[in-house]
Design an enzyme around this catalytic site. Structure first.
Site, PDB file in Angstrom:
ATOM      1  N   SER A 110      -0.582 -41.518  59.686  1.00 61.18           N
ATOM      2  CA  SER A 110      -1.556 -40.449  59.869  1.00 61.18           C
ATOM      3  C   SER A 110      -2.664 -40.951  60.798  1.00 61.18           C
ATOM      4  CB  SER A 110      -2.083 -39.982  58.515  1.00 61.18           C
ATOM      5  OG  SER A 110      -2.709 -38.738  58.619  1.00 61.18           O
ATOM      6  N   ASP A 128       5.142 -30.814  58.769  1.00 61.67           N
ATOM      7  CA  ASP A 128       3.829 -31.404  58.536  1.00 61.67           C
ATOM      8  C   ASP A 128       2.749 -30.451  59.047  1.00 61.67           C
ATOM      9  OD1 ASP A 128       1.586 -33.017  58.260  1.00 61.67           O
ATOM     10  OD2 ASP A 128       2.563 -34.802  59.056  1.00 61.67           O
ATOM     11  N   HIS A 140       3.899 -33.688  55.342  1.00 57.55           N
ATOM     12  CA  HIS A 140       3.109 -34.864  55.703  1.00 57.55           C
ATOM     13  C   HIS A 140       3.486 -36.090  54.890  1.00 57.55           C
ATOM     14  CE1 HIS A 140      -0.305 -36.641  57.733  1.00 57.55           C
ATOM     15  NE2 HIS A 140      -0.809 -37.066  56.598  1.00 57.55           N
TER      16      HIS A 140
END
Length: 696
Positions: free
Chosen positions: A550, A636, A670
């Site tokens: 991320s 995501d 995600h």
């Protein structure tokens, strides 16, 4: 296209002009998720990845079996008391998801529950395996039992896009109510009588901005609050005392709290204190007063108190300290617990008080004079309050772990100051923490700042050793010293594992975070490179593989541009590598909210120039780059799949070195694959790739 041939993404030059700067983005077409060419390209990349990593299949299977073999598959959590029930979860061998259960409560000490053995008075609340069915993805957004223990609100997601469907179950009859609410966000809160449930919805930019009130059986829900400022998120919760509903609105730097008597769900929320830019605060109900944790003129936060009838008037209780970051306050009927951070480690401070006829203010002031901190023996560890839903209790439940100690659950007995170990996660296969050792070192950044590094290795591992170096460094998120079963597959092969606690994280307090954001973001990247060089210069490491996800994926992209020669490989998971283009586009999920973290390049030319100087996608050049494995998910909603897709395409077209590999999970979000066995296989895949890079 043969899977032996690296995919070549077509180039469709797209011009972008900001602040007089014209840039050509030849891979912008990949942002169109519905374009068949996009799907075909992602599938071609997956086929190429499969061919390029086929030789790792045996090692991947071996690592998967190691993870599985060290995990007690049929297990359960420690029960937590709430009202008349003990709540816990079970996992069962061969099943992907947990089963939520409860049993009648009797006394303060949790009951002895045996893995795999169902009790006569045990009630299954939700079975994740039944809910998941044959779906490839399954995730829970909330699971909240009403205060009287009779109703359950739960929400599910079957795509990975974090849009949940809310349902209600009568726990006395097992009946599923006809009420069904779609497209909601995480979380939610019950009214005191369990007749009403509050939940949030998101806007097109994936920002939770509305709070709704649903009365059970109602066909139409009431909008309670809508946040018009695009920088703010909203959330709703119920205090531990079950006295107040708390509606919070917050940006990255500012917060505003509203409260409502939980017995009056149709009433009007009242503002505790109106928002002031740069001031963050949270409210905790403590019986006849409120605790308020805030940062007004207190960078590392201070703890204050406030009367129930005037919650916006704050009286300091624990003053600000430069060396201690106050993280949260948990209030109970006769004590409170402060979770704090100091010297890169977390800690707990207990404030005891009693109802002895004095005013609440006198009792609270005495509690601070009598406060004490709980001691822990290891040089590196992480501790936090955990599973404390009951307001009236003489025990504090806490979670403890270190890089060599598996996650452990303790009850701290307030009357005797005794730490009672309730459960330590079993690690099968003969794991002995005495075979491993952990260290804290300090690297020197290019500006002279000392950067903490947490290190773990087997005692018998030779030095220098192949090293996996992990980093994050954003949002004041701290990567604290913790245990990992999959990591043992590296350590037992002679690897060193290290965490670079770079600026932008919160490990050293709020200033540490401030020095790694906005126009000081470059410190995050140079800190990580300094740690990699320190590990080599001090004899720890020979080959360093970097890993982050991320915002930590942004870190991975940036450091490979800064110092590609320092890394033998890079694993970037759901990486935020097209940062400038994303933060320039306010229509994308989360962009406007993120301006407080990164700056606003759309309206500020200086921010634009600064972000362009470090954004990974913008700065790929023709130098030799290390092998890179980028992992993403098609659904995501936080870091969109096209960021790593564009990055890998540009690396392959521009840079030398590599190979550059892209793995797109076509049915997840995600967090990747949802089932535990699927997640273990995905981790085994990444670890097999890392092992090869460390020993090549």
């Amino acid at each position: 296209m043969s899977s032996n041939t690296p995919p070549v993404a077509k180039k469709v030059p797209t011009k972008r002009t900001h602040h007089g700067d014209t840039v050509i983005d030849e891979y912008a077409w990949l942002t169109d998720k519905e374009d068949p060419d996009t799907t075909a390209y992602l599938e071609a990349e997956n086929a190429f990845l499969k061919q390029q990593t086929a030789h790792l299949a045996d090692l991947q299977e071996q690592v998967f079996q190691e993870i599985k073999g060290r995990t007690q598959e049929t297990d359960l959590s420690v029960a937590s008391r709430k009202g008349a029930w003990w709540y816990f979860t079970r996992t069962e061998e061969g099943k992907q998801y947990a089963v939520s259960c409860r049993m009648p409560a009797d006394g303060d000490a949790p009951p002895e529950i045996i893995p795999g053995v169902r009790l006569a008075d045990e009630q299954v609340i939700l079975d994740g395996n039944e809910l998941a069915g044959d779906n490839a993805f399954f995730s829970m957004g909330t699971s909240a039992v009403s205060p009287d223990g009779t109703m359950l609100a739960y929400s599910t997601d079957y795509k990975g896009d974090e849009r949940f469907t809310l349902r209600f179950k009568n726990l006395e009859t097992g009946e599923l109510l006809p009420d069904e609410i779609t497209d909601i966000f995480y979380g939610g809160a019950w009214s005191a009588d369990g007749s009403t449930f509050f939940y949030t919805r998101v806007d097109d930019a994936w920002r939770p901005y509305q709070v709704y009130r649903h009365a059970l059986g109602s066909q139409e829900d009431a909008l309670v609050y809508e946040e018009s400022d695009e920088k703010y998120w909203v959330g709703i919760g119920l205090t531990r005392s079950e006295r107040y509903l708390v509606l919070g609105a917050g940006s990255k730097i500012t917060s505003e709290v509203r409260i409502l008597d939980a017995t009056d769900p149709t009433g009007e929320f009242r503002v505790v204190r109106p928002r002031t830019t740069g001031v963050e605060y949270g409210v905790e109900h403590a019986g006849d007063f409120f605790y308020v944790l805030h940062n007004e003129n207190a960078e590392n936060f201070e703890l204050a108190t406030a009367p129930l009838d005037d919650p916006g008037t704050w009286t300091p209780l624990i003053a600000h300290r430069d060396d201690t970051r106050l993280l949260e306050i948990d209030a109970f009927s006769d004590h409170a617990v402060v979770h704090f951070r100091r010297d890169g480690l977390t800690g707990l401070r207990v404030l005891p008080y009693s109802a002895d006829g004095r005013s609440w203010r006198e009792r609270v002031e005495a509690s601070e004079r009598n406060a004490y901190e709980i001691d822990f023996p290891e040089p590196l560890y992480d501790v936090n309050p955990a599973g404390n839903p009951e307001f009236t209790t003489r025990r504090l439940r806490l979670a403890y772990t270190s890089m060599v100690t598996p996650p452990s659950v303790y009850d701290y007995e307030l009357d005797t100051h005794e730490l009672i170990l309730l459960k330590q996660r079993p690690v099968l296969g003969g794991y002995d923490p005495g075979d491993y050792e952990q260290f804290r070192e300090w690297a020197t950044a290019e500006d002279g700042t000392r950067v903490p590094v947490s290190i773990v290795k087997r005692k018998d591992a030779a030095k220098p050793a192949p090293t996996l170096l992990y980093g994050y460094g954003s949002y004041e998120t701290s990567i604290d010293p913790g245990f990992s079963v999959p990591r043992l597959s590296l350590l037992d092969r002679g690897f060193v594992f290290a965490v670079a606690h770079v600026r932008g994280g919160g490990e050293m307090g709020r200033r540490w975070y401030e020095d790694g954001k906005l126009t000081r973001k470059r410190n995050t990247f140079t800190d990580f490179v300094a740690v990699a060089r320190h590990m080599k210069a001090t004899g720890w490491s020979e080959r360093v593989i970097a890993r982050g996800g991320s915002a930590g994926g942004l870190l991975m992209g940036a450091v490979t541009n800064l110092a590609p020669e320092e890394f033998a490989g890079v694993v970037a998971e759901v990486p935020f590598v097209d940062a400038l283009n994303t933060i320039l586009d306010p229509s994308l999920p989360l962009t406007v909210i993120e301006w407080d973290e990164w700056g606003d390049p759309l309206h500020n030319p200086d921010v634009y120039a600064y972000m362009k100087s470090y954004s990974p996608y913008e700065n790929v050049d023709g130098r030799p780059y290390p092998p890179i494995l980028a992992i993403t998910s098609l659904n995501d909603t936080r870091v969109l799949y096209h960021e790593p897709a564009k990055w890998i395409a540009r690396l392959r077209a521009t840079a030398s070195g590599g190979p550059f590999l892209l793995k797109t999970e076509m049915g997840a979000g995600h967090g990747g694959r949802s089932g535990r066995y699927d997640a273990w296989r995905e981790e085994a895949f990444a670890l097999a790739w890392i092992i090869e890079r460390g020993t090549a």
